[in-house]
Enzyme design. Structure first.
Site, PDB file in Angstrom:
ATOM      1  N   LYS A 219     -15.376  27.319 -32.816  1.00 21.65           N
ATOM      2  CA  LYS A 219     -15.802  26.678 -31.572  1.00 21.65           C
ATOM      3  C   LYS A 219     -15.196  27.310 -30.335  1.00 21.65           C
ATOM      4  O   LYS A 219     -14.073  27.798 -30.318  1.00 21.65           O
ATOM      5  CB  LYS A 219     -15.443  25.180 -31.584  1.00 21.65           C
ATOM      6  CG  LYS A 219     -16.277  24.335 -32.505  1.00 21.65           C
ATOM      7  CD  LYS A 219     -17.782  24.405 -32.255  1.00 21.65           C
ATOM      8  CE  LYS A 219     -18.200  23.615 -31.046  1.00 21.65           C
ATOM      9  NZ  LYS A 219     -17.995  22.173 -31.234  1.00 21.65           N
TER      10      LYS A 219
ATOM     11  N   THR B  38     -38.801  25.329 -15.306  1.00 28.46           N
ATOM     12  CA  THR B  38     -39.178  24.035 -14.737  1.00 28.46           C
ATOM     13  C   THR B  38     -39.376  23.133 -15.943  1.00 28.46           C
ATOM     14  O   THR B  38     -39.848  23.595 -16.992  1.00 28.46           O
ATOM     15  CB  THR B  38     -40.488  24.106 -13.901  1.00 28.46           C
ATOM     16  OG1 THR B  38     -41.545  24.501 -14.767  1.00 28.46           O
ATOM     17  CG2 THR B  38     -40.389  25.096 -12.755  1.00 28.46           C
ATOM     18  N   HIS B  39     -38.962  21.876 -15.808  1.00 25.76           N
ATOM     19  CA  HIS B  39     -38.984  20.929 -16.939  1.00 25.76           C
ATOM     20  C   HIS B  39     -38.167  21.442 -18.122  1.00 25.76           C
ATOM     21  O   HIS B  39     -38.445  21.090 -19.255  1.00 25.76           O
ATOM     22  CB  HIS B  39     -40.421  20.634 -17.399  1.00 25.76           C
ATOM     23  CG  HIS B  39     -41.359  20.306 -16.271  1.00 25.76           C
ATOM     24  ND1 HIS B  39     -41.620  19.029 -15.846  1.00 25.76           N
ATOM     25  CD2 HIS B  39     -42.072  21.121 -15.445  1.00 25.76           C
ATOM     26  CE1 HIS B  39     -42.461  19.064 -14.823  1.00 25.76           C
ATOM     27  NE2 HIS B  39     -42.743  20.322 -14.554  1.00 25.76           N
TER      28      HIS B  39
ATOM     29  N   GLN C  10      -7.328  -2.106   3.646  1.00 25.23           N
ATOM     30  CA  GLN C  10      -6.295  -1.331   2.957  1.00 25.23           C
ATOM     31  C   GLN C  10      -6.849  -0.667   1.695  1.00 25.23           C
ATOM     32  O   GLN C  10      -6.293   0.312   1.196  1.00 25.23           O
ATOM     33  CB  GLN C  10      -5.142  -2.272   2.611  1.00 25.23           C
ATOM     34  CG  GLN C  10      -3.981  -1.623   1.905  1.00 25.23           C
ATOM     35  CD  GLN C  10      -2.840  -2.606   1.703  1.00 25.23           C
ATOM     36  OE1 GLN C  10      -2.334  -3.153   2.661  1.00 25.23           O
ATOM     37  NE2 GLN C  10      -2.453  -2.831   0.458  1.00 25.23           N
TER      38      GLN C  10
ATOM     39  N   SER D 190       0.842  -1.197   0.000  1.00 20.69           N
ATOM     40  CA  SER D 190       0.000   0.000   0.000  1.00 20.69           C
ATOM     41  C   SER D 190       0.874   1.242   0.000  1.00 20.69           C
ATOM     42  O   SER D 190       0.385   2.366   0.085  1.00 20.69           O
ATOM     43  CB  SER D 190      -0.946   0.024   1.208  1.00 20.69           C
ATOM     44  OG  SER D 190      -0.235   0.048   2.421  1.00 20.69           O
TER      45      SER D 190
ATOM     46  N   ASN E 296     -15.563  25.761 -26.626  1.00 18.22           N
ATOM     47  CA  ASN E 296     -16.200  24.664 -25.905  1.00 18.22           C
ATOM     48  C   ASN E 296     -16.074  24.794 -24.386  1.00 18.22           C
ATOM     49  O   ASN E 296     -15.012  25.167 -23.880  1.00 18.22           O
ATOM     50  CB  ASN E 296     -15.587  23.332 -26.353  1.00 18.22           C
ATOM     51  CG  ASN E 296     -15.849  23.056 -27.824  1.00 18.22           C
ATOM     52  OD1 ASN E 296     -16.887  23.444 -28.356  1.00 18.22           O
ATOM     53  ND2 ASN E 296     -14.901  22.416 -28.486  1.00 18.22           N
TER      54      ASN E 296
ATOM     55  N   ASN F 149      -2.464  -1.644  12.691  1.00 16.58           N
ATOM     56  CA  ASN F 149      -3.923  -1.514  12.542  1.00 16.58           C
ATOM     57  C   ASN F 149      -4.439  -0.191  13.113  1.00 16.58           C
ATOM     58  O   ASN F 149      -5.283   0.466  12.502  1.00 16.58           O
ATOM     59  CB  ASN F 149      -4.631  -2.682  13.235  1.00 16.58           C
ATOM     60  CG  ASN F 149      -4.240  -4.019  12.639  1.00 16.58           C
ATOM     61  OD1 ASN F 149      -3.577  -4.061  11.606  1.00 16.58           O
ATOM     62  ND2 ASN F 149      -4.636  -5.099  13.296  1.00 16.58           N
TER      63      ASN F 149
ATOM     64  N   SER G  81     -11.562  24.178 -30.972  1.00 14.22           N
ATOM     65  CA  SER G  81     -11.619  22.937 -31.735  1.00 14.22           C
ATOM     66  C   SER G  81     -10.455  22.911 -32.708  1.00 14.22           C
ATOM     67  O   SER G  81     -10.050  23.952 -33.230  1.00 14.22           O
ATOM     68  CB  SER G  81     -12.942  22.875 -32.497  1.00 14.22           C
ATOM     69  OG  SER G  81     -12.816  22.040 -33.619  1.00 14.22           O
TER      70      SER G  81
ATOM     71  N   GLU H 198     -17.820  20.618 -18.663  1.00 11.89           N
ATOM     72  CA  GLU H 198     -18.116  19.236 -19.074  1.00 11.89           C
ATOM     73  C   GLU H 198     -17.331  18.238 -18.237  1.00 11.89           C
ATOM     74  O   GLU H 198     -17.841  17.175 -17.844  1.00 11.89           O
ATOM     75  CB  GLU H 198     -17.778  19.037 -20.555  1.00 11.89           C
ATOM     76  CG  GLU H 198     -18.698  19.797 -21.492  1.00 11.89           C
ATOM     77  CD  GLU H 198     -18.145  19.784 -22.910  1.00 11.89           C
ATOM     78  OE1 GLU H 198     -18.294  18.769 -23.585  1.00 11.89           O
ATOM     79  OE2 GLU H 198     -17.537  20.785 -23.326  1.00 11.89           O
TER      80      GLU H 198
ATOM     81  N   TYR I 169      -9.615  -5.972  12.306  1.00 12.14           N
ATOM     82  CA  TYR I 169      -8.901  -5.574  11.095  1.00 12.14           C
ATOM     83  C   TYR I 169      -8.862  -6.728  10.106  1.00 12.14           C
ATOM     84  O   TYR I 169      -8.631  -7.879  10.476  1.00 12.14           O
ATOM     85  CB  TYR I 169      -7.457  -5.139  11.418  1.00 12.14           C
ATOM     86  CG  TYR I 169      -6.702  -4.743  10.162  1.00 12.14           C
ATOM     87  CD1 TYR I 169      -6.813  -3.461   9.631  1.00 12.14           C
ATOM     88  CD2 TYR I 169      -5.926  -5.669   9.468  1.00 12.14           C
ATOM     89  CE1 TYR I 169      -6.180  -3.122   8.445  1.00 12.14           C
ATOM     90  CE2 TYR I 169      -5.281  -5.336   8.288  1.00 12.14           C
ATOM     91  CZ  TYR I 169      -5.407  -4.051   7.783  1.00 12.14           C
ATOM     92  OH  TYR I 169      -4.781  -3.716   6.614  1.00 12.14           O
TER      93      TYR I 169
HETATM   94  N1  ARG Z   1      -0.842  -1.868   4.938  1.00 16.99           N
HETATM   95  C1  ARG Z   1      -1.908  -2.072   5.872  1.00 16.99           C
HETATM   96  C2  ARG Z   1      -3.079  -1.170   5.503  1.00 16.99           C
HETATM   97  O1  ARG Z   1      -2.850  -0.273   4.785  1.00 16.99           O
HETATM   98  C3  ARG Z   1      -1.492  -1.693   7.246  1.00 16.99           C
HETATM   99  C4  ARG Z   1      -2.061  -2.550   8.315  1.00 16.99           C
HETATM  100  C5  ARG Z   1      -1.615  -3.926   8.160  1.00 16.99           C
HETATM  101  N2  ARG Z   1      -2.016  -4.690   9.264  1.00 16.99           N
HETATM  102  C6  ARG Z   1      -1.958  -6.011   9.234  1.00 16.99           C
HETATM  103  N3  ARG Z   1      -2.352  -6.622  10.291  1.00 16.99           N
HETATM  104  N4  ARG Z   1      -1.542  -6.667   8.178  1.00 16.99           N
HETATM  105  O2  ARG Z   1      -4.203  -1.369   5.892  1.00 16.99           O
END
Ligand code: ARG
Length: 457
Positions: free
Chosen positions: A281, A153-154, A320, A22, A283, A108, A275, A288, A315
Site C-alpha cells: 500500500k 465530465t461526469h 466570545q 476565554s 496511501n 468590548n 499500511s 484524504e 455586546y
Molecule cells: N472575554 C470577553 C470576550 O472574549 C471580553 C469582553 C467581555 N466584556 C464584557 N462586557 N463582559 O468576548
C-alpha cells in the site's frame, strides 16, 4: 480579585470560571492585546489623559508583561480573558498608572480590536500560503503539464487535454480565493478601539490616532456597531469555507489520480503513508485529510452565522464564541493550503493513458464534419453511429476505415482519420481559455504576474 469587586460580595462558582473563561483561546492573540494597549496609552498621553511618566511606566510595564508571556507565563483562568490578565499583571508590576490605562475603553472594543489585528495578520499569512500553492501548481504545469490526459465530465472521459490545463483550472479558482480573502480584509481592517462599552466616552480621545498606530485603514464610525459587529468574521469564515471546498476537489482528484485505475500521478513518499498490514500500500493520506478537514471551516462558518442570529445590540457574552470558530477555520484552512502545496511540489506525473483511438476523440469526428459545413447536430449523430459500430465489435476508433466513415457521411476524407490524434486534438483548441499549449502558457504568464513572479520555473 475581579475588576468588578466593587459591586460584588461573592465570587463566581468554580464551574462558572471554567465555563466562562476565554483566556485559553485568547492566548493566541496576546501580542495583539499588548499592541492595542500600547496604542491606546500613547493616544491617552497625546490627548493629556496620561502624563509622560505614566505613559513610560505603562509602556515599559507592557514590554515586561510581553516578555513574561513570551517566556511562557500562563495566567490563571481567574483572569477570565487576556485583557484582564495583561492589565492585572501590569498593575502588579507598575502599580497606580496601570489603573489609568482602561480610561475610555472597554473590553468590548478591546477584544474586537485584538481579533481584528490577529485576523489581519492571519489573512496576510494565508495569502502567502496560497501564493505558494498556486506557485507549486504553476511549477508543476511547466515541468510536467504537457502530458495528455482525458478531460472528464461526469467522471467519464470527455476530450483529451493537457494535464497543465487541469492544473490551471485549480490555479484560477485559488486566485479567486485570494481575491475573496483580500476583499474580506478590507472590512476586517477597521478600528473599533475607543468605542468603549458601546456609547463612546466623555474623554477627549483620538480614535483616528489609535487606528493609525495599529495600521487600521480607518475607524468604525458607530460605537455600538464597533463592539457588536462580527460580519467581517463571517466573511473570513465564508472565504475559508469556499477555499476549503475548492481544496477538497483538488484533494479528491489527487486521491483518484493516484489509484491504479487512473494511474496519472504518484504522490511522493513525504505525503503518503503505508499500511501496517498490506505491504504494497501507498496511501494518499495527505489528500484524504485535506478532503476530510473541509468540514472544519464549514462548521466554523455555521457557528459564526448562528452566533449573531437575532443577537440584540450591542455586546453580548455570546460574542466570545467567535474565536474558537474563527481560529479553527483559519488554522484548518492554512494547514490544508500548506499540505497541498507540498503534495503538488513533489508530485510525479505519469505518462498518461493511451488515448490514440480512445472514444474521447469522437468529438474530433463531429468537429471535422462541422468544419466542412455539416450542421453540428447532424455531425454529432454521424460520429455517434461510428462509436456504436466500434463498440459493437469491441474495438476503438482506431479500427475505423475511411470506407466506414464514408458510409456514415460522404464528406469524410482521409484527413478525418488524421484528426484522431490526441495531441493534435488538444492543440486545435486554441480558443481563449482552451487547452492548446499556447493558451496554457498564456495563462501561466498571467498567473505568474498575479503572484508578482517572472514566467519561469
Ligand atoms: N472575554 C470577553 C470576550 O472574549 C471580553 C469582553 C467581555 N466584556 C464584557 N462586557 N463582559 O468576548
Amino acid at each position: 480579585m475581579a475588576l468588578w469587586d466593587g459591586r460584588f460580595s461573592g465570587g463566581p462558582a468554580a464551574l462558572m470560571l471554567r465555563f466562562s473563561e476565554s483566556l485559553s483561546t485568547d492566548m493566541l492573540m496576546w501580542r495583539q492585546d499588548i499592541a492595542g494597549s500600547k496604542a491606546h496609552a500613547t493616544m491617552l498621553r497625546a490627548v493629556g489623559i496620561l502624563d509622560d511618566d505614566e505613559l513610560q511606566a505603562i509602556l515599559s510595564g507592557l514590554d515586561q508583561v510581553a516578555a513574561e508571556l513570551e517566556a511562557g507565563w500562563q495566567p490563571g483562568i481567574d483572569q477570565e480573558d487576556i485583557h484582564m490578565a495583561v492589565e492585572g499583571r501590569l498593575a502588579a508590576l507598575i502599580g497606580a498608572p496601570a489603573g489609568k490605562l482602561h480610561t475610555a475603553r472597554s473590553r468590548n472594543d478591546q477584544v474586537n480590536t485584538d481579533v481584528r489585528l490577529w485576523t489581519r495578520e492571519q489573512l496576510d499569512s494565508l495569502d502567502a500560503d496560497l501564493r505558494d500553492l498556486i506557485g507549486a501548481l504553476l511549477d508543476l504545469c511547466q515541468r510536467s503539464g504537457k502530458t495528455l490526459v482525458p478531460g472528464y465530465t461526469h467522471l467519464q472521459r470527455g476530450q483529451p487535454v493537457w494535464f497543465g490545463h487541469v492544473l490551471l483550472a485549480h490555479a484560477w479558482a485559488l486566485s479567486r480565493d485570494r481575491e475573496r480573502l483580500a476583499d474580506a480584509r478590507k472590512r476586517v481592517n477597521r478600528s473599533p478601539l475607543g468605542a468603549a462599552a458601546m456609547a463612546g466616552t466623555p474623554h477627549p480621545i483620538d480614535r483616528a490616532m489609535t487606528a493609525a498606530l495599529l495600521g487600521f485603514d480607518g475607524v468604525l464610525e458607530n460605537a455600538m456597531d464597533a463592539v457588536a459587529a462580527r460580519d467581517h468574521l463571517i466573511e473570513v469564515c465564508a472565504a475559508c469555507a469556499i477555499l476549503s471546498g475548492q481544496m477538497s476537489r483538488m484533494a479528491e482528484e489527487l486521491v483518484l489520480w493516484s489509484t491504479r485505475e487512473f494511474d496519472l500521478v504518484r504522490l511522493s513518499d513525504a505525503w503518503s503513508t503505508g499500511s501496517s498490514i498490506m505491504p504494497q500500500k501507498r496511501n494518499p493520506d495527505a489528500a484524504e485529510l485535506v478532503r476530510g478537514r473541509t468540514g472544519r471551516a464549514y462548521g466554523a462558518l455555521m457557528s459564526m452565522l448562528t452566533l449573531i442570529k437575532a443577537l440584540p445590540l450591542a455586546y453580548n457574552r455570546d460574542l466570545q464564541e467567535d474565536r474558537p470558530a474563527l481560529f479553527e477555520a483559519v488554522a484548518s484552512t492554512r494547514s490544508c493550503v500548506q499540505v497541498l502545496a507540498g503534495c503538488y511540489a513533489s508530485l510525479q506525473v505519469k505518462a498518461g493513458p493511451e488515448l490514440r483511438g480512445d472514444f474521447s476523440l469522437t468529438t474530433e469526428l463531429a468537429d471535422w464534419l462541422a468544419g466542412r459545413g455539416v450542421p453540428f447536430r447532424e455531425a454529432h449523430h454521424v460520429a455517434g453511429r461510428l462509436v456504436k459500430r466500434c463498440e459493437a465489435r469491441g474495438q476503438d476508433l482506431s479500427s475505423l476505415s475511411l470506407a466506414e466513415l464514408q458510409e456514415e457521411h460522404p464528406a469524410f476524407t482521409e484527413a478525418a482519420l488524421d484528426a484522431l490524434d490526441p495531441a493534435a486534438a488538444a492543440e486545435r483548441r486554441t480558443s481563449r481559455g482552451g487547452t492548446a499549449w499556447s493558451e496554457v502558457e498564456r495563462q501561466v504568464a498571467l498567473l505568474r504576474a498575479s503572484l508578482g513572479e517572472l514566467n519561469a520555473v
